[in-house]
Motif scaffolding. Structure first.
Motif, PDB file in Angstrom:
ATOM      1  N   GLU A 132       0.830  -1.205   0.000  1.00 47.38           N
ATOM      2  CA  GLU A 132       0.000   0.000   0.000  1.00 47.38           C
ATOM      3  C   GLU A 132       0.861   1.251   0.000  1.00 47.38           C
ATOM      4  OE1 GLU A 132      -3.719   1.964   2.542  1.00 47.38           O
ATOM      5  OE2 GLU A 132      -2.693   0.171   3.280  1.00 47.38           O
ATOM      6  N   LYS A 135       2.158   1.996  -3.311  1.00 50.70           N
ATOM      7  CA  LYS A 135       1.103   2.303  -4.287  1.00 50.70           C
ATOM      8  C   LYS A 135       0.917   1.175  -5.298  1.00 50.70           C
ATOM      9  CE  LYS A 135       0.721   6.445  -2.482  1.00 50.70           C
ATOM     10  NZ  LYS A 135      -0.412   6.787  -1.598  1.00 50.70           N
ATOM     11  N   SER A 206       4.983  -1.473 -10.379  1.00 48.03           N
ATOM     12  CA  SER A 206       4.507  -0.090 -10.452  1.00 48.03           C
ATOM     13  C   SER A 206       4.012   0.240 -11.858  1.00 48.03           C
ATOM     14  CB  SER A 206       5.628   0.875 -10.051  1.00 48.03           C
ATOM     15  OG  SER A 206       6.070   0.623  -8.730  1.00 48.03           O
ATOM     16  N   MET A 285       4.875   7.035  -6.293  1.00 46.99           N
ATOM     17  CA  MET A 285       4.654   7.336  -4.879  1.00 46.99           C
ATOM     18  C   MET A 285       4.574   8.839  -4.627  1.00 46.99           C
ATOM     19  SD  MET A 285       7.104   4.554  -2.958  1.00 46.99           S
ATOM     20  CE  MET A 285       6.778   5.259  -1.336  1.00 46.99           C
TER      21      MET A 285
END
Length: 299
Positions: A132, A135, A206, A285
């Motif tokens: 979390e 991200k 990501s 982020m």
């Protein structure tokens, strides 16, 4: 030494245990003779171990290169960076949770190397919080990762495990960054004409998290798991018409990208997307600092 309270000085960095540091980079000794730990050189490809670390002196020597020294001397060769850049890297990358690796013992065997004990779906609250914070949606992580339990010495740890082509794992949690043997690249082959290349799996996840609009199998991927494996990845990468590089924006990553661009027009530098950031994950982020640019496929 508490790495969280202050930045490392050169003298402090020299005191980091070399065997622990090599483990954090995914390198484990092949043989131990008293205080001498023998490795296949992390600085070049070789079959027989000729890279020695004397744990008592905390010094290394690569017999194939004829070079040696302390951790600083090794780090600037391994990462191809300056002393200042290495200290910055140690402050951000080197484990805050330092395990005791292979204590010096005349009769010791390689019992303390990382052993994978099992893997399950990602469920531990601390790992979910880590994702979390990074991200990365859980559904993306679950598609490519497992929660691995591993032993180191007499202790058991757990982390997010990302499997490589040889069956080893890259392992991450909030405090620890390591890998299990064998160390290798990870390729995802969807039989396309384009391949995207990432330095580590957190950056790969990501990218997947920010490009849900793209076709699920519209691209191939390479995760190097270490810039030192770039040459190993070239045969797979260069079967593609387009090779898009999303490497870190540090000296090592930028130098690797520049070398690749000079080798073939197939290579393209995509790291300008996050040019004001350390890497792809740092960009997602900190979106308010990121330059706006479309992530879709280039024609």
């Amino acid at each position: 030494m508490d790495f969280r309270k202050k930045r490392l000085s050169t003298e402090e960095a020299k005191k980091i245990d070399m065997t622990n540091y090599l483990l954090s980079l995914g390198h484990q000794p092949v043989e131990i003779r008293n205080a001498d730990y023998w490795y296949r050189s992390p600085l070049r490809e070789e079959q027989e171990p000729s890279f020695k670390v004397n744990q008592k002196l905390n010094l290394w020597f690569d017999h194939g290169l004829g070079k040696g020294g302390n951790l600083i001397d090794f780090g600037i060769l391994y990462h191809r960076c300056t002393v200042r850049e290495l200290l910055q890297k140690l402050n951000t990358d080197f484990s805050l949770q330092q395990p005791t690796l292979l204590p010096s013992n005349k009769n010791i065997e390689l019992e303390n190397k990382i052993k994978i004990l099992g893997d399950i779906p990602l469920t531990s609250p601390s790992l979910l919080r880590y994702l979390e914070e990074r991200k990365i949606p859980l559904e993306i992580a679950n598609e490519f990762c497992r929660e691995v339990r591993y032993g180191l010495g007499k202790k058991t740890y757990f982390g997010i495990g990302f499997k490589n082509n040889s069956g080893g794992y890259e392992i991450r949690n909030l405090y620890f960054k390591t890998s299990s043997s064998p160390k290798d690249i990870t390729t995802i082959n969807n039989a396309t004409e384009e391949v995207l290349v990432f330095e580590g799996f957190i950056d790969f996840l990501s990218f997947k998290a920010t490009t849900k609009n793209l076709p699920e199998k519209g691209q191939d991927f390479v995760v190097l798991n270490s810039v030192s494996f770039f040459e190993r990845a070239r045969p797979f990468m260069e079967t593609h018409k387009q090779i898009r590089l999303y490497l870190d924006r540090d000296t090592t990553g930028i130098n690797c990208t520049q070398r690749a661009l000079s080798m073939s027009p197939k290579y393209h530098d995509e790291s300008t997307l996050y040019k004001n950031h350390k890497d792809f994950n740092d960009w997602i982020m900190n979106p308010n600092k990121a330059p706006k640019k479309h992530l879709g496929r280039k024609m």
